[in-house]
Structures are given as structure tokens and as C-alpha cells.
Motif scaffolding. Structure first.
Motif, PDB file in Angstrom:
ATOM      1  N   PHE A   1      -9.812  -4.559   1.170  1.00  0.00           N
ATOM      2  CA  PHE A   1      -8.636  -4.919   1.966  1.00  0.00           C
ATOM      3  C   PHE A   1      -7.602  -5.672   1.128  1.00  0.00           C
ATOM      4  N   ASP A   2      -6.346  -5.237   1.229  1.00  0.00           N
ATOM      5  CA  ASP A   2      -5.227  -5.899   0.549  1.00  0.00           C
ATOM      6  C   ASP A   2      -4.062  -5.946   1.523  1.00  0.00           C
ATOM      7  N   ALA A   3      -3.790  -7.123   2.050  1.00  0.00           N
ATOM      8  CA  ALA A   3      -2.764  -7.267   3.097  1.00  0.00           C
ATOM      9  C   ALA A   3      -1.372  -6.932   2.609  1.00  0.00           C
ATOM     10  N   PHE A   4      -1.151  -6.975   1.281  1.00  0.00           N
ATOM     11  CA  PHE A   4       0.213  -6.872   0.762  1.00  0.00           C
ATOM     12  C   PHE A   4       0.514  -5.522   0.115  1.00  0.00           C
ATOM     13  N   ALA A   5      -0.382  -4.552   0.314  1.00  0.00           N
ATOM     14  CA  ALA A   5      -0.168  -3.226  -0.269  1.00  0.00           C
ATOM     15  C   ALA A   5      -0.784  -2.173   0.645  1.00  0.00           C
ATOM     16  N   LEU A   6      -0.353  -0.925   0.499  1.00  0.00           N
ATOM     17  CA  LEU A   6      -1.013   0.170   1.189  1.00  0.00           C
ATOM     18  C   LEU A   6      -2.384   0.324   0.535  1.00  0.00           C
TER      19      LEU A   6
END
Length: 513
Positions: free
Chosen positions: A392-397
Motif C-alpha cells: 500500500f502506498d497512499a501517495f501513488a497509484l
């Protein structure tokens, strides 16, 4: 005085940029604002104040920033956002229905326009670091934040601040401002527009000059929403100015103006379920709820109904309101667990969440059938990947997607399994409409036959053909400012040419008399 070089109808971003551009070009300018002074500012005052502009990365954006806002640069990274990337975003969101020539004009003028707004109009820009995430929390967690390059700059004070700064500039000039004076018609001779008619308390007044219409779409008219957008749209909440009623669009059409664009489409967002149907001027940009990519969205039947993680919210939020409007009761719930609550944008702080220790309890509290709700969440959780949390990466697709669901979640698909669970009720809030007057790439209004209507320009949301189906966040203010600057200069030059012609005509008459 009833004669001006340039008449601007409206009081938002596109209108004031038009007026200030015309004034800078030497014109005698008047602004006609339907709202009283305390409600001035159009839809722009309710916006986030974000301008999406093409740029070459953070080093090229930094010169735009106000001196007091430059310190945020050290906490941020920002990749380039090229004109080609911008063009693709508009073409994708509009499904190819955008006016490519007008998009090219906006892209060509966007950066210079916002620099001019800083240097000449006194607009103060900052990075939108704290707009969509809690600024201090995200800095503490990330140290350096990868800023979305499309959410490029934001006016200090958001939309309210933008309008305060632009109105302050107007008030420092000799531009004449009429408040509480709704323009009700155009004065036309054939296709040529001579001026406007204004509805006053006890009379109708006429004013003459080159006319720039910058008075918004028809989103504040339940009648026109029902006519063009369809069943139920007369009942949705209004996210913008109550004065954008479409009157001047209709009057322009009555005197021969053509129309363009997606009349069945609009910018409509997830809007707080408890928000008033019509916002007060002091509400500003507080009622939107854009953290839905980190949620599971459930309608009142207990079902998911959209891909919450299709793309970055700035490329999906403007169509999400319309999808919510199609759900039972035109409402839905954004359901979060403890893994993503820290990612909620600051606007959620004024909402009224429903919290529960179990999913069953949450369903009861929000009034959804417990079995259906829990089955939906269980099926969703089962479709998430085992390594979702690690990837999970909130700041990227991030590509953390579900598997084998009829309605997928394409990114940020974490299981909803860590209580307490929280739900935020949302409805549809309409911002502006996509259909409007037909214009060329210099903002001239065109008649039904595609010819220029002399003396008439249209900029901002009243001009159609630019957006359709969906919308890249922050591009509306950019479009309004870029074309407002173009239209203001052009109208001023036209007024100057007419004045010169009249003087020459008088001289010839004197010689021959």
C-alpha cells in the motif's frame, strides 16, 4: 455613466481576471455582480483555489510561491507535469469530447497567467501540502512528501483567499463595480452585441460596451438542471454560488448564440450528507469529502457501486457525485477502518462520522441491512491481496487491487478489518455544468452558424465544449483565468478600435461639411 469600454458580467475568478486584464490594457471597465458585496465571488469563493498548470517540476514552480510559503518546498518533491500529460488527462476525462484547440490555448497561457496573477494582481500562491492531508501528520510520517504534480499551486486562503486578493486589486483601480445588479438581457443589433440590460428594484437600466460574460453555468437553477441533466437533478445539493442560474446563457442563445458541450454532464462531487442544500458564503470549501479512494463506498442497499480506487481522486472526484446521485436516496457511506483514518483530508474534521466497534453495529447505526452490508464487506475483504498492507502506498497509484469482484477496486484496496470502523455519509453536490455557449479559441461567442458575434465574449463555466463526463481537478480555475486574460485584452482592443474609428468618422464629416 451608462457607457463603458468593457462590461464584465460576473464576480468570480474568470470575471475579475477579465476585468483586470481589460483595465491593464487601458479600457474603462465595469463589473456587474448579481450578488451583494458580502456574497460576491461566484463559484470561485467556494473552491479550493487550486490551479492545475503544466510545469517542469518543483524548481520551476517555486518562483510562483509567495515568500511566506516557500518553506514548504523543503518538505516536498514534485515531478514535472508536462503539457502532454495535461492534454492526456483532459482528453481521458472528457472521453475525447474536449475542444482541443481551446485546451492548447489554455496550456500555452497557463503558467504565464498565474505568474502574471502573482506579479500584477497580487495573488499569493502556496503548495497545497495541507489541503488533502493533515500537513503536520504527513510531514511527520513521510519527512518528504511526493506531491501530486497536477495539484500544482493553491491560492493562500483557498478560494476565499483568491477572491479576496482579486477583489482587493479591483478596488485599487478605477473599475466601476455594481453589486446586487443581475444582468437580465443583452442589447443586440443583429449578431452584434451593444451592451446589457440590468434589473434594478424599480426600473430596467441599459449599459453599453463590449461584453464579457463570466457569470457561471446553470447549476443553481433547479429548472435547468432538471431540463438538461435529467430526473432528480433538481433536488441535489448546490456546492457553489446560488447566483449561477444560467440566465445569460439563455439570453445569449435567444439573440443567436450557438451552444457547445456536454449539456447532460456536470462537475459533481461527494458532498457531506448533512450539508445545507445551498451553501452560505461562509461555508467556503468545507463540505467536500475526497478521501474515498481509501474507503469502501456503500449505498443504502448495502452494496458497493463504483471503483473507489480507479485513479487519483483529482481525476475521479468530479464524476463521483453523479454516481452517488444515481444511488437509492442519492446517498452513500464512505467506510474506513483504523488503517486509513489518518489519511482523511482536513475537511472531514467538521463532518459527523458514525463509529462502531463491529461492522454489524456500524450497519445498524447507519441504517443499512446488516446481512447485506457485512456480506459486501466480507466479499470485498476476501478479494484483497494478502500482501496489500505491505504494498500500500497512499501517495501513488499502487496497483493494490481486488481480485474477481464484479466491481473492482484498482488501487489502495486494503481490507476493512481493523476496528473501530467509521462511516461518513455523502450525497451529490453539484459545482458547475459542462454545456454552455459556443466560443472560439479567443473566447469570442459564436452564433448558430459558427460566426463571431461582435462585441461578445464568454469565459469560465458559461462557455461550453471544454469539459465533458469528468474533470481534472484544478483545471477550471486555470481555464477561467487564462481565457479571462485573453478576453479582457481583446475586448479592450476592440473598444479602442471602435473609438478610433468613431474619431476618424467625425474628422471626415468635419472635413466634408
Amino acid at each position: 455613466m451608462s457607457v463603458f469600454d468593457v462590461i464584465v458580467v460576473g464576480g468570480g475568478n474568470a470575471a475579475l481576471v477579465s476585468a483586470l486584464s481589460a483595465h491593464q490594457a487601458g479600457a474603462r471597465v465595469a463589473i456587474f455582480e448579481a450578488a451583494a458585496e458580502e456574497e460576491r465571488g461566484g463559484n470561485s469563493r467556494f473552491s479550493s483555489g487550486i490551479f492545475r498548470i503544466p510545469h517542469n517540476g518543483l524548481s520551476s514552480v517555486e518562483p510562483l510561491l509567495d515568500a511566506d510559503a516557500v518553506t514548504d518546498v523543503k518538505y516536498c518533491r514534485m515531478d514535472p507535469y508536462t503539457t502532454e500529460m495535461y492534454q492526456r488527462d483532459i482528453e481521458r476525462t472528457s472521453k475525447g469530447q474536449c475542444n482541443k484547440e481551446q485546451v492548447a490555448v489554455m496550456l500555452r497561457h497557463a503558467f504565464d497567467t498565474v505568474m502574471w496573477m502573482k506579479e500584477e494582481l497580487g495573488v499569493k500562491w502556496q503548495l497545497p501540502l495541507g489541503k488533502f492531508f493533515d500537513r503536520d501528520n504527513v510531514i511527520q510520517a513521510q519527512k518528504v512528501v511526493n506531491m501530486p504534480p497536477w495539484d500544482t499551486i493553491m491560492a493562500i486562503g483557498e478560494g476565499t483567499g483568491l477572491m479576496e486578493m482579486l477583489w482587493k486589486k479591483v478596488e485599487s483601480t478605477d473599475i466601476t463595480v455594481f453589486y446586487g445588479t443581475p444582468v437580465t438581457d443583452l442589447i443586440a443589433t443583429g449578431d452584434t452585441i451593444r451592451g446589457i440590460r440590468v434589473r434594478c428594484q424599480d426600473k430596467t437600466c441599459s449599459y453599453f460596451g463590449q461584453v464579457i460574460l463570466a457569470c457561471g453555468g446553470f447549476e443553481a437553477s433547479p429548472r435547468l438542471r432538471r431540463q438538461y441533466l435529467g430526473e432528480g437533478w433538481d433536488l441535489v445539493s448546490l456546492r457553489g454560488s446560488r447566483f449561477n442560474t444560467g440566465t445569460m446563457m439563455e439570453k445569449a442563445v435567444n439573440v443567436g448564440a450557438g451552444v457547445a458541450g456536454h449539456f447532460g454532464g456536470c462537475h459533481a462531487t461527494p458532498h457531506d450528507l448533512n450539508a445545507p442544500k445551498v451553501l452560505k458564503p461562509t461555508d467556503a470549501d468545507k463540505m467536500s469529502r475526497y478521501s474515498f479512494p481509501y474507503s469502501v463506498m456503500i449505498n443504502s442497499n448495502g452494496d458497493r457501486f463504483m471503483d473507489e480506487g480507479e485513479n487519483h481522486f483529482s481525476l475521479t472526484y468530479a464524476k463521483t457525485g453523479s454516481i452517488i446521485a444515481q444511488q437509492p436516496g442519492a446517498s452513500a457511506f464512505q467506510v474506513f477502518d483504523q488503517k486509513t483514518l489518518h489519511l482523511l483530508e482536513p475537511r472531514y474534521a467538521i463532518a459527523s462520522p458514525v463509529q462502531a466497534d463491529t461492522l454489524e453495529e456500524l450497519a445498524n447505526k447507519i441504517g443499512i441491512d446488516v446481512k447485506v452490508f457485512c456480506k459486501t464487506i466480507q466479499e470485498y475483504n476476501a478479494a484483497t491481496s494478502k500482501d496489500a498492507t505491505e504494498r500500500f502506498d497512499a501517495f501513488a497509484l499502487d496497483g493494490v487491487a481486488t481480485e474477481s469482484l464484479a466491481i473492482p477496486k484498482s488501487n489502495w484496496a486494503l481490507p476493512i478489518d481493523k476496528g473501530p470502523f467509521v462511516a461518513y455519509g455523502v450525497t451529490c453536490g453539484i459545482t458547475f455544468t459542462y454545456g454552455g455557449l459556443k466560443t472560439d479559441d479567443a473566447a469570442h461567442v459564436l452564433n448558430d452558424e459558427g460566426l463571431i458575434m461582435p462585441g461578445l465574449w464568454a469565459v469560465g463555466e458559461i462557455a461550453g465544449g471544454f469539459f465533458a463526463f469528468n474533470y481534472p481537478g484544478g483545471s477550471g480555475l486555470t481555464r477561467g483565468a487564462a481565457f479571462g486574460r485573453v478576453a479582457g485584452r481583446a475586448a479592450a482592443q476592440k473598444a479602442k478600435d471602435i473609438s478610433m474609428l468613431e474619431r476618424l468618422t467625425r474628422m471626415v464629416r468635419l472635413v466634408w461639411s
